[in-house]
Design an enzyme around this catalytic site. Structure first.
Site, short mmCIF file in Angstrom:
data_model
loop_
_atom_site.label_atom_id
_atom_site.label_comp_id
_atom_site.label_asym_id
_atom_site.label_seq_id
_atom_site.Cartn_x
_atom_site.Cartn_y
_atom_site.Cartn_z
N ASN A 884 0.83 -1.21 0.00
CA ASN A 884 0.00 0.00 0.00
C ASN A 884 0.87 1.26 0.00
O ASN A 884 0.55 2.24 -0.68
CB ASN A 884 -0.91 0.00 1.23
CG ASN A 884 -2.12 -0.91 1.05
OD1 ASN A 884 -2.55 -1.14 -0.07
ND2 ASN A 884 -2.64 -1.43 2.15
N GLU A 919 -6.35 -7.35 5.59
CA GLU A 919 -5.66 -8.30 4.73
C GLU A 919 -5.69 -9.70 5.32
O GLU A 919 -4.96 -10.57 4.90
CB GLU A 919 -4.19 -7.87 4.52
CG GLU A 919 -3.31 -7.97 5.73
CD GLU A 919 -3.37 -6.74 6.62
OE1 GLU A 919 -2.52 -6.58 7.48
OE2 GLU A 919 -4.31 -5.90 6.43
#
Length: 1014
Positions: A884, A919
């Protein structure tokens, strides 16, 4: 000494003067004489009982025949009513009406019910063509030939194999049958043919039968006279009867010992013989000692019944005299032998004094016995008088000269005989007293002049002036040496009133059921009252809608000027005799004026009564079921008269029937208006409504049941084509506008039959149709379900159905109302909402809520099945924060979707994946132990590590996952426990270097595999 000598002379026994043998012979002769008398009395009593039993069984047999034929004629009246209520009755309607009646089951002897149209000779060819067009290509009227008119058998139910032989036969072609048709046409009543051979029997000479026909007139034409009836005749309805079937079981058990022969007409000839219960040699064994010949009339045709008894009919009763004779003979011999022994013993007796004492004692005992017999006779006479006075029937005994012997208290109360009437000295005084209370004294005087002889009896019905009805029986009897008569009187006023009331009620209800006009129904009520009381003239006046005026309802016997004087007048303006009716309506109570001449204060207003020759008036208010005043029933007499209890009861009943008829007419008007409003609501209802006929489906189910199919559900499951054929039998009768719009149809599609059950149940929804069919056929009145249907434009849609069987149609299922709601859009929206509620929007995997619910269900299963197993995997992307940070969140989302796709490719159908965090992912593996779960986890870890992801910007990204796993057990407190253990194993894998698998078995710490990223 002389006294002693004389006393011993008289004290000598009979055996001193006659020898023992002579004495025994005298005793034997006396006992035989008494035995003969007892035998004679028993023989006469047995013969009387046998004659009475025979007469009773004959009356019962005749009554059963007459009642059965009246019942069958009522069936024809019902069919006549069907045609009177409709201008045209189709073959299917005729069949449906008689199928409900089940004539062949409930009315033995009727071979069928048929319909005979009246056809002029020129209309024969057109008639044959129309019947052939109905599906009978071989139909032809027979016998061939041109006649002035024809009456062929066009409808005949049930259309059995034998009835097919009569189909098309012209009944008017044969003289005997034609005579019955003409009689029914001219009289308007049922008519019966003479002896014939039925066409159904192929003309067999072994069986005889007859027809009963009933005319069907055009209800729009008058048929009061013979000419009008001939002009209004449309057709006949008829029923063929076979004598053997008709007489089966008529007499019951009592007719088994009777030989019955029925002759057509009054002649007892072989040619007129219609029925012989015991033909041939069996009939020759019958006895003529008990013979009865009865003439009866049925439907205007006469029969003669000849009844004889069979051997053994009187065996049990006639055995009694023989038993009496045998007993008396034995007793006579025993008594004679005893007398001989006694006389011989006394002759040998040595003690004269003991003998004399014994005879003295016997004399004293004899005197005591005589006194006891006298007292018993007095008690018997008092008991007989008490029994006579306590009977419910009036009893009178006199002789043929009119001398009265006795009567009971009920007789004096019944005829209101005053105590001062000296009728015992002069019987003519009592006759005049009874005669003064009768409307017609002829039956009473006739019974006195022509009293029955022997064991016969005479029955008459007497009508008293106070309205009572008395049943009179007269029979002969023997009082000593004198011939006497026994009169029995019974008050049957209540029974007679009930019979008349029931007859009138039945007639009124029948007219109401057939839709007769109110005027005819009220006229029938009036005429029935006048028939019961000929001295009455009755009328019914009705209140108008505003309840201020009187209108004429029915007054068939009153003068026209009298009726017009009350019709349409205001209640407050009516005076005189019509004012009595107005007063009854205003007060709501019965008004009785016994003498109109005595009403001195209204002499000037009674001119109408004088002109109509009326001298008394009774007014009875007519009320509805709720007590509302509807009109008034008035009864007039030509003589000053006050009503009795019977008159008032009859007027009250007639007023009740009139109120029922008026309310029925008002209800009929309201019903027609309600039907129009219902049709409007039906056509414009926002809900789709379908009227359907499932009767053919019900008949097919009955056929399957007769074929041996017991479990219809299993049968439909094994034969889906059978369910499809049943669906094709459903007929769409009607559909409202909303239903047509729902399936994209119009009224033209409905008229040409384009609609079918597929617009409610398509091929994929046939199992739902089967469930609905089983429910409705099993007796359910309402069934609801979801289904799918096909519009006429071919689009498949989903709907929600409610199937309602209308009341009274549960047995035939010929009126099923279906409401349909299109739920296609609602189902689509529900599916979308379910998808949003249970799926992770980014990866397409189940979200945390859905996964946790699956985990709880699996935990519950393991608690039920302790021997089973399951495993849970927790996955986390290694260094996902770096992705990210380096590539942005959009690339991070792509990585998450990529991992979700890889997980779905490796799963079984029973496995449940889920995204439980940012996640973090989890997998539930039902039925999998830790060893198998480790193999699966290793395969998934390797696939993720070996696959790479290329973003839209050309960036190549490779990821790895750390996996923690734990076994799930039913002994866990809840489903969160296994999730916590797997999560602990996951963090152990992360701390151990990532890209590896750790398991948590609740104890040892072991790494299953370890692959470090290069």
């Amino acid at each position: 000494m002389p006294t002693r000598t004389s006393s011993s002379w008289f004290a000598r026994s009979v055996s001193h003067w006659v020898g023992p043998r002579v004495l025994a012979a005298l005793v034997l002769a006396l006992c035989l004489g008494l035995t003969y008398g007892a035998w004679r009395n028993a023989h006469d009593a047995s013969e009387q009982q046998v004659q009475a039993d025979f007469d009773f069984r004959v009356r019962q047999l005749v009554n059963n025949i007459v009642v059965r034929m009246q019942t069958y004629i009522q069936v024809l009246h019902g069919v006549q009513g069907l045609y009177a209520s409709s201008q045209g009755v189709t073959r299917s309607e005729f069949h449906a009406y008689l199928a409900v009646q089940q004539v062949d089951r409930h009315f033995p002897g009727i071979h069928g019910i048929g319909y005979l149209p009246l056809l002029p000779g020129a209309a024969l060819a057109r008639h044959e063509a129309s019947v052939r067009a109905e599906g009978y290509p071989g139909y032809a009227v027979r016998p061939p030939g041109q006649r002035a008119w024809h009456a062929p058998i066009t409808y005949l139910e049930p259309l059995s194999e034998s009835n097919l032989l009569a189909f098309g036969y012209d009944i008017g072609s044969e003289p005997v049958r034609r005579a019955a048709l003409e009689q029914a046409r001219d009289t308007g009543q049922a008519a019966m043919t003479g002896k014939i051979h039925l066409v159904q029997d192929g003309g067999s000479a072994q069986t005889h039968g007859f027809l009963v026909v009933l005319p069907v007139y055009d209800s729009g034409l008058p048929h009061a006279s013979v000419e009008q009836r001939r002009a209004a005749l449309r057709a006949w309805v008829f029923a063929p009867f076979r004598m053997g079937d008709l007489m089966a079981g008529v007499g019951g058990e009592g007719a088994r010992q009777l030989d019955l022969k029925i002759y057509d007409g009054a002649q007892l000839s072989e040619a007129a013989l219609m029925y012989d219960r015991l033909p041939g040699a069996q009939s020759s064994a019958a006895s003529d000692s008990l013979l009865s010949q009865q003439a009866i009339s049925i439907a205007g045709h006469a029969w003669t019944l000849r009844v004889r008894t069979m051997p053994g009919f009187d065996g049990e009763l006639l055995a009694r005299p023989r038993l009496v004779a045998l007993t008396g003979l034995l007793a006579s011999i025993v008594l004679a032998l005893a007398a001989w022994l006694l006389a011989a013993g006394r002759a040998r007796a040595q003690a004269a004094l003991a003998r004399s004492s014994e005879l003295t004692g016997q004399l004293e005992r004899g005197q005591a016995s005589v006194l006891a017999m006298a007292e018993a006779a007095q008690r018997s006479q008092a008991m007989l008088r008490s029994i006579l006075d306590s009977t419910i029937d009036g009893i009178l005994v006199d002789n043929i000269n009119g001398r009265i012997f006795t009567s009971n208290r009920r007789f004096r109360d019944l005829w209101q005989v005053p105590d001062a009437l000296d009728w015992q000295a002069d019987g003519a005084v009592l006759v005049r007293h009874v005669e003064s209370q009768l409307w017609q004294a002829a039956p009473f005087l006739g019974a006195r002049a022509h009293a029955p002889h022997g064991h016969r009896e005479r029955r008459d019905v007497l009508h008293l002036r106070d309205g009572r009805v008395v049943e009179q029986y007269v029979r002969s009897m023997q009082l000593g040496n004198e011939q006497a008569r026994l009169w029995t009187f019974r008050d049957i006023s209540e029974r007679s009133q009930m019979e008349r009331r029931e007859h009138t009620r039945r007639q009124v209800l029948e007219m109401l059921a057939t839709g007769a006009p109110l005027e005819r129904v009220l006229e029938s009520v009036v005429l029935s009252v006048q028939a019961d009381h000929p001295a009455m003239l009755c009328s019914i006046l009705l209140l108008d809608e505003n309840r201020h005026r009187l209108v004429l309802g029915a007054a068939p016997s009153l003068p026209a000027f009298f009726n017009l004087s009350s019709h349409g007048h205001d209640l407050d303006t009516l005076q005189g005799v019509h004012g009595i009716a107005a007063q009854a309506l205003r007060d709501g109570q019965r008004v009785i004026v016994g003498d109109l001449h005595a009403a001195a204060n209204v002499q000037e207003t009674m001119e109408l009564a004088w002109r109509a020759q009326l001298q008394s008036c009774w007014a009875e208010p007519v009320r509805g079921g709720s007590g509302k005043l509807l009109g008034v029933l008035t009864a007039y007499h030509r003589q000053p008269t006050l009503p009795g209890a019977a008159h008032l009861a009859r007027l009250s009943e007639a007023a009740h029937l009139a109120g029922m008829a008026i309310e029925q007419a008002q209800v009929a008007l309201a019903l027609r208006a309600g039907e129009a409003r219902f049709r409007s609501l039906y056509d414009h209802a926002p809900v789709a409504l379908w009227e359907q006929d499932w009767s053919a489906v019900r008949a097919a189910l009955d056929a399957l049941g007769q074929a041996g199919v017991r479990d219809l559900g299993a049968y439909f499951h094994a034969n889906p084509n059978a369910l499809r054929r049943l669906a094709e039998l459903v007929r769409i009768i009607d559909a409202n506008g909303a239903a047509l719009a729902q399936v994209r149809a119009n009224e033209d599609d409905q008229r040409r039959g384009a609609l079918s059950l597929a617009q409610n149940f398509d091929d994929s929804a046939l199992p739902r149709f089967g469930d609905a069919l089983l429910a409705l056929a099993g007796g359910a009145h309402l069934y609801e379900c979801e289904s799918s249907f096909v519009r006429l434009d071919g689009a498949a849609r989903q709907n929600e159905l409610s199937l309602l069987v209308m009341p009274g149609h549960a047995d035939s299922l010929d009126f099923v109302m279906v409401s349909s709601l299109d739920i296609t859009e609602r189902k689509r929206m529900n599916a979308e909402l379910l998808q949003l509620a249970t799926t992770d929007f980014l990866t397409g995997l189940p979200n945390r809520r859905h996964f946790m619910a699956a985990l709880e269900n699996e935990h519950a299963r393991l608690q039920r099945e302790l021997a089973s197993c399951a495993s849970v995997l927790m996955l986390d992307i290694d260094h996902f924060k770096r992705v990210n940070d380096e590539y942005g969140h959009a690339v991070g989302d792509t990585v998450l979707r990529h991992l979700g796709a890889l997980m779905c490719q490796a799963l079984r159908k029973v496995d449940v994946p889920g995204r439980v965090g940012g996640e973090e992912f989890a997998i539930l593996l039902p039925g999998t132990d830790l060893a198998a779960a480790a193999v699966f986890a290793e395969r998934l870890r390797r696939r993720v590590a070996e696959s790479s992801l290329t973003t839209d910007g050309g960036i190549l990204i490779t990821i790895t996952v750390s996996i923690g796993m734990a076994a799930m057990a039913g002994t866990d407190a809840d489903s969160d426990a296994v999730l916590a253990r797997a999560d602990e194993a996951l963090y152990r894998a992360k701390r151990g270097g990532r890209n590896r698998i750790e398991q948590n078995d609740g104890g040892s710490d072991g790494v299953l595999s370890k692959f470090m990223a290069q």
